[in-house]
Design a protein around this motif. Structure first.
Motif, PDB file in Angstrom:
ATOM      1  N   ALA A  73       0.859  -1.182   0.000  1.00  0.00           N
ATOM      2  CA  ALA A  73       0.000   0.000   0.000  1.00  0.00           C
ATOM      3  C   ALA A  73       0.894   1.230   0.000  1.00  0.00           C
ATOM      4  O   ALA A  73       1.728   1.398   0.897  1.00  0.00           O
ATOM      5  CB  ALA A  73      -0.924   0.000   1.209  1.00  0.00           C
ATOM      6  N   PHE A  74       0.712   2.091  -0.971  1.00  0.00           N
ATOM      7  CA  PHE A  74       1.494   3.320  -1.095  1.00  0.00           C
ATOM      8  C   PHE A  74       0.579   4.470  -0.700  1.00  0.00           C
ATOM      9  O   PHE A  74      -0.460   4.706  -1.336  1.00  0.00           O
ATOM     10  CB  PHE A  74       1.987   3.480  -2.535  1.00  0.00           C
ATOM     11  N   VAL A  75       0.940   5.201   0.366  1.00  0.00           N
ATOM     12  CA  VAL A  75       0.082   6.255   0.902  1.00  0.00           C
ATOM     13  C   VAL A  75       0.696   7.616   0.618  1.00  0.00           C
ATOM     14  O   VAL A  75       1.793   7.925   1.095  1.00  0.00           O
ATOM     15  CB  VAL A  75      -0.138   6.075   2.423  1.00  0.00           C
ATOM     16  N   VAL A  76      -0.008   8.440  -0.146  1.00  0.00           N
ATOM     17  CA  VAL A  76       0.434   9.796  -0.469  1.00  0.00           C
ATOM     18  C   VAL A  76      -0.195  10.769   0.535  1.00  0.00           C
ATOM     19  O   VAL A  76      -1.391  10.723   0.785  1.00  0.00           O
ATOM     20  CB  VAL A  76       0.013  10.190  -1.900  1.00  0.00           C
ATOM     21  N   GLY A  77       0.631  11.649   1.101  1.00  0.00           N
ATOM     22  CA  GLY A  77       0.143  12.536   2.151  1.00  0.00           C
ATOM     23  C   GLY A  77       0.068  11.818   3.481  1.00  0.00           C
ATOM     24  O   GLY A  77      -0.819  12.072   4.298  1.00  0.00           O
ATOM     25  N   ALA A  78       1.038  10.949   3.715  1.00  0.00           N
ATOM     26  CA  ALA A  78       0.980  10.033   4.861  1.00  0.00           C
ATOM     27  C   ALA A  78       1.145  10.715   6.209  1.00  0.00           C
ATOM     28  O   ALA A  78       0.705  10.178   7.234  1.00  0.00           O
ATOM     29  CB  ALA A  78       2.042   8.939   4.706  1.00  0.00           C
ATOM     30  N   THR A  79       1.791  11.875   6.259  1.00  0.00           N
ATOM     31  CA  THR A  79       2.028  12.523   7.556  1.00  0.00           C
ATOM     32  C   THR A  79       0.965  13.555   7.912  1.00  0.00           C
ATOM     33  O   THR A  79       1.044  14.191   8.954  1.00  0.00           O
ATOM     34  CB  THR A  79       3.414  13.202   7.577  1.00  0.00           C
ATOM     35  N   GLY A  80      -0.027  13.723   7.049  1.00  0.00           N
ATOM     36  CA  GLY A  80      -1.143  14.605   7.374  1.00  0.00           C
ATOM     37  C   GLY A  80      -2.086  13.948   8.360  1.00  0.00           C
ATOM     38  O   GLY A  80      -1.883  12.808   8.791  1.00  0.00           O
ATOM     39  N   MET A  81      -3.122  14.663   8.694  1.00  0.00           N
ATOM     40  CA  MET A  81      -4.063  14.195   9.708  1.00  0.00           C
ATOM     41  C   MET A  81      -4.638  12.812   9.379  1.00  0.00           C
ATOM     42  O   MET A  81      -4.654  11.910  10.220  1.00  0.00           O
ATOM     43  CB  MET A  81      -5.185  15.211   9.846  1.00  0.00           C
ATOM     44  N   LYS A 131      -5.289  20.652  11.795  1.00  0.00           N
ATOM     45  CA  LYS A 131      -4.659  21.967  11.838  1.00  0.00           C
ATOM     46  C   LYS A 131      -5.650  23.093  12.107  1.00  0.00           C
ATOM     47  O   LYS A 131      -5.267  24.162  12.561  1.00  0.00           O
ATOM     48  CB  LYS A 131      -3.911  22.229  10.526  1.00  0.00           C
ATOM     49  N   ALA A 132      -6.925  22.863  11.790  1.00  0.00           N
ATOM     50  CA  ALA A 132      -7.954  23.871  12.052  1.00  0.00           C
ATOM     51  C   ALA A 132      -9.117  23.203  12.777  1.00  0.00           C
ATOM     52  O   ALA A 132     -10.198  23.029  12.224  1.00  0.00           O
ATOM     53  CB  ALA A 132      -8.421  24.511  10.755  1.00  0.00           C
ATOM     54  N   PRO A 133      -8.895  22.784  14.031  1.00  0.00           N
ATOM     55  CA  PRO A 133      -9.891  21.994  14.754  1.00  0.00           C
ATOM     56  C   PRO A 133     -11.108  22.821  15.172  1.00  0.00           C
ATOM     57  O   PRO A 133     -11.003  23.738  15.986  1.00  0.00           O
ATOM     58  CB  PRO A 133      -9.122  21.493  15.980  1.00  0.00           C
ATOM     59  N   ARG A 134     -12.265  22.513  14.621  1.00  0.00           N
ATOM     60  CA  ARG A 134     -13.489  23.228  14.982  1.00  0.00           C
ATOM     61  C   ARG A 134     -13.772  23.129  16.481  1.00  0.00           C
ATOM     62  O   ARG A 134     -14.341  24.044  17.077  1.00  0.00           O
ATOM     63  CB  ARG A 134     -14.667  22.660  14.191  1.00  0.00           C
ATOM     64  N   GLU A 135     -13.377  22.016  17.090  1.00  0.00           N
ATOM     65  CA  GLU A 135     -13.639  21.807  18.518  1.00  0.00           C
ATOM     66  C   GLU A 135     -13.008  22.887  19.394  1.00  0.00           C
ATOM     67  O   GLU A 135     -13.449  23.112  20.524  1.00  0.00           O
ATOM     68  CB  GLU A 135     -13.121  20.429  18.945  1.00  0.00           C
ATOM     69  N   LEU A 136     -11.992  23.569  18.873  1.00  0.00           N
ATOM     70  CA  LEU A 136     -11.356  24.635  19.640  1.00  0.00           C
ATOM     71  C   LEU A 136     -12.369  25.692  20.063  1.00  0.00           C
ATOM     72  O   LEU A 136     -12.228  26.308  21.125  1.00  0.00           O
ATOM     73  CB  LEU A 136     -10.246  25.269  18.803  1.00  0.00           C
ATOM     74  N   ASP A 141      -1.310  32.175  22.917  1.00  0.00           N
ATOM     75  CA  ASP A 141      -2.458  32.744  22.234  1.00  0.00           C
ATOM     76  C   ASP A 141      -2.961  31.718  21.215  1.00  0.00           C
ATOM     77  O   ASP A 141      -2.160  31.027  20.572  1.00  0.00           O
ATOM     78  CB  ASP A 141      -2.046  34.031  21.515  1.00  0.00           C
ATOM     79  N   TRP A 142      -4.281  31.640  21.058  1.00  0.00           N
ATOM     80  CA  TRP A 142      -4.826  30.591  20.190  1.00  0.00           C
ATOM     81  C   TRP A 142      -4.383  30.751  18.739  1.00  0.00           C
ATOM     82  O   TRP A 142      -4.203  29.754  18.029  1.00  0.00           O
ATOM     83  CB  TRP A 142      -6.348  30.562  20.287  1.00  0.00           C
ATOM     84  N   ARG A 143      -4.164  31.994  18.298  1.00  0.00           N
ATOM     85  CA  ARG A 143      -3.718  32.202  16.921  1.00  0.00           C
ATOM     86  C   ARG A 143      -2.301  31.703  16.706  1.00  0.00           C
ATOM     87  O   ARG A 143      -1.945  31.253  15.620  1.00  0.00           O
ATOM     88  CB  ARG A 143      -3.823  33.686  16.561  1.00  0.00           C
ATOM     89  N   GLU A 144      -1.480  31.789  17.733  1.00  0.00           N
ATOM     90  CA  GLU A 144      -0.121  31.245  17.659  1.00  0.00           C
ATOM     91  C   GLU A 144      -0.149  29.729  17.693  1.00  0.00           C
ATOM     92  O   GLU A 144       0.590  29.059  16.966  1.00  0.00           O
ATOM     93  CB  GLU A 144       0.708  31.768  18.835  1.00  0.00           C
ATOM     94  N   ALA A 145      -1.014  29.175  18.551  1.00  0.00           N
ATOM     95  CA  ALA A 145      -1.095  27.720  18.693  1.00  0.00           C
ATOM     96  C   ALA A 145      -1.724  27.061  17.478  1.00  0.00           C
ATOM     97  O   ALA A 145      -1.345  25.951  17.093  1.00  0.00           O
ATOM     98  CB  ALA A 145      -1.884  27.368  19.952  1.00  0.00           C
ATOM     99  N   PHE A 146      -2.694  27.756  16.854  1.00  0.00           N
ATOM    100  CA  PHE A 146      -3.423  27.175  15.725  1.00  0.00           C
ATOM    101  C   PHE A 146      -3.483  28.187  14.573  1.00  0.00           C
ATOM    102  O   PHE A 146      -4.549  28.726  14.264  1.00  0.00           O
ATOM    103  CB  PHE A 146      -4.838  26.777  16.154  1.00  0.00           C
ATOM    104  N   PRO A 147      -2.352  28.463  13.936  1.00  0.00           N
ATOM    105  CA  PRO A 147      -2.326  29.482  12.881  1.00  0.00           C
ATOM    106  C   PRO A 147      -3.232  29.153  11.700  1.00  0.00           C
ATOM    107  O   PRO A 147      -3.804  30.059  11.092  1.00  0.00           O
ATOM    108  CB  PRO A 147      -0.848  29.531  12.468  1.00  0.00           C
ATOM    109  N   ASP A 148      -3.377  27.875  11.388  1.00  0.00           N
ATOM    110  CA  ASP A 148      -4.249  27.502  10.270  1.00  0.00           C
ATOM    111  C   ASP A 148      -5.709  27.782  10.607  1.00  0.00           C
ATOM    112  O   ASP A 148      -6.498  28.156   9.734  1.00  0.00           O
ATOM    113  CB  ASP A 148      -4.063  26.025   9.919  1.00  0.00           C
ATOM    114  N   MET A 149      -6.064  27.605  11.878  1.00  0.00           N
ATOM    115  CA  MET A 149      -7.420  27.916  12.327  1.00  0.00           C
ATOM    116  C   MET A 149      -7.675  29.414  12.185  1.00  0.00           C
ATOM    117  O   MET A 149      -8.734  29.832  11.706  1.00  0.00           O
ATOM    118  CB  MET A 149      -7.575  27.486  13.793  1.00  0.00           C
ATOM    119  N   ALA A 150      -6.703  30.208  12.562  1.00  0.00           N
ATOM    120  CA  ALA A 150      -6.850  31.658  12.456  1.00  0.00           C
ATOM    121  C   ALA A 150      -7.003  32.085  11.005  1.00  0.00           C
ATOM    122  O   ALA A 150      -7.848  32.924  10.675  1.00  0.00           O
ATOM    123  CB  ALA A 150      -5.651  32.351  13.099  1.00  0.00           C
TER     124      ALA A 150
END
Length: 341
Positions: free
Chosen positions: A6-14, A170-175, A310-319
């Motif tokens: 099995a070859f997985v592309v994008g393997a280190t993402g969520m 990277k942009a967790p709605r649960e935050l 700060d949440w923007r520093e912790a989750f820049p993609d969410m911001a």
């Protein structure tokens, strides 16, 4: 006995982080491909890492080499990637590729892309099956990807995922609710009477669908979802329970009066709920976890990452995702609305 390669592309993402160990546990020899060839902590030593930039001409074909039994692609998008994968059909047995619920449109042509227009919120069937109409390939890169692969000689399972959540997001709605709980906010203000539903799917449930589809190749499109589609009020209560706090729920009819108060990352005028009957029928899919069942781990990870930052520093993609369109934590606006209520 090995099921094959099995070859997985994008393997280190969520999604890759969850899918690689699921495939290993099912007997696959996994080659985990990413730009840096990184190894994740939850992978066994049997996983072979591969460094590849799939956008370099010929790089993915070279990395696949003589071939694999299944290619799993977490990050494919658009016509070009469809052509890239289809070009490997002579050395790849089958593929499993991640798509999105955002490809759907309703009977009046409304979709996620029209939500900002007057009367632009889509009205989908509840639940929504894979037979629902989609946007055109010109209007959606994911639709172009789907159409290109389904027309190719490569048997491909396309998974239309809902609102993905879980470790590594990277942009967790649960935050939205976790930070309020940690900040000691006593109320949760919700538009649409707290009844908005935006179908969720945990990364481990996507991984389970990938595992099942890898073992049963075919040309198909399937929804990818958790076993329930909780309302935003139910999500709020579940997060409170996971954090160990209690809050008052204040809801009101209709949309946010200012675009901030009562608005959440799940809020919408009409429900978005995916039908999982096809995946259950064709693959024997049974969810690995429920939304509420997955929350304790998610909450712990978010709380740790927030600690002292700060949440923007912790989750820049969410911001970047929500600002400036939605100020997720405008407590002053909430308090002013509550005081005037």
């Amino acid at each position: 006995m090995s099921r094959g390669i099995a070859f997985v592309v994008g393997a280190t993402g969520m999604l890759g982080r969850a899918t690689v160990p699921a495939l290993v546990a099912d007997g696959w020899e996994v080659r985990a491909a990413s730009r840096r060839g990184t190894r994740m902590e939850n992978w066994s030593g049997d996983v072979r890492t591969v460094a590849v930039d799939r956008d370099e001409e010929g790089a993915l074909a070279a990395a696949v080499g003589e071939g694999c039994d299944v290619l799993v692609d977490m990050v494919a998008y658009g016509k070009q990637h469809a052509q890239q994968l289809a070009g490997l059909a002579d050395r790849v047995g089958s593929a499993v590729v991640i798509s999105t619920v955002m490809v759907y449109e309703d009977s009046e042509g409304r979709s996620f892309a029209t939500q900002g227009r007057p009367d632009g919120a889509p009205r989908y069937p509840v639940p929504m099956a894979e037979t629902q109409s989609t946007l055109s390939a010109e209007d959606s890169g994911k639709v172009a990807l789907e159409q290109g692969l389904l027309a190719s000689a490569l048997p491909t399972t396309l998974l239309r995922a809902g609102a993905i959540h879980g470790p590594g997001c990277k942009a967790p709605r649960e935050l939205f609710f976790v930070k309020r709980a940690l900040d000691g906010r006593p109320v949760r203000v919700l538009a649409y009477d707290g009844l908005s539903r935006f179908q969720t799917v945990h990364s481990s449930n996507v991984a389970e669908l990938v595992r099942l589809a890898a073992a049963k190749p075919g040309a198909r499109v399937l929804n990818a979802a958790d076993p329930q589609a909780p309302t935003v009020a139910e999500i709020s209560a579940a997060v409170d329970e996971a954090v160990g706090v209690r809050s008052e729920l204040v809801t009101f009819e209709g949309a946010s009066p200012d675009g901030t108060v009562g608005a959440t990352p799940w809020s919408g005028e009409h429900p978005i709920v995916l039908d999982m009957a096809a995946a259950e029928r064709e693959l024997g899919y049974r969810a690995v976890t429920s939304y509420a069942g997955s929350l304790p781990v998610t909450v712990a990870l978010l709380a740790e990452r927030l600690r002292g930052r700060d949440w923007r520093e912790a989750f820049p993609d969410m911001a970047r995702t929500y600002d400036p369109h939605l100020d997720l934590f405008d407590y002053a606006a909430e308090d002013a609305w509550l005081a005037a209520r």
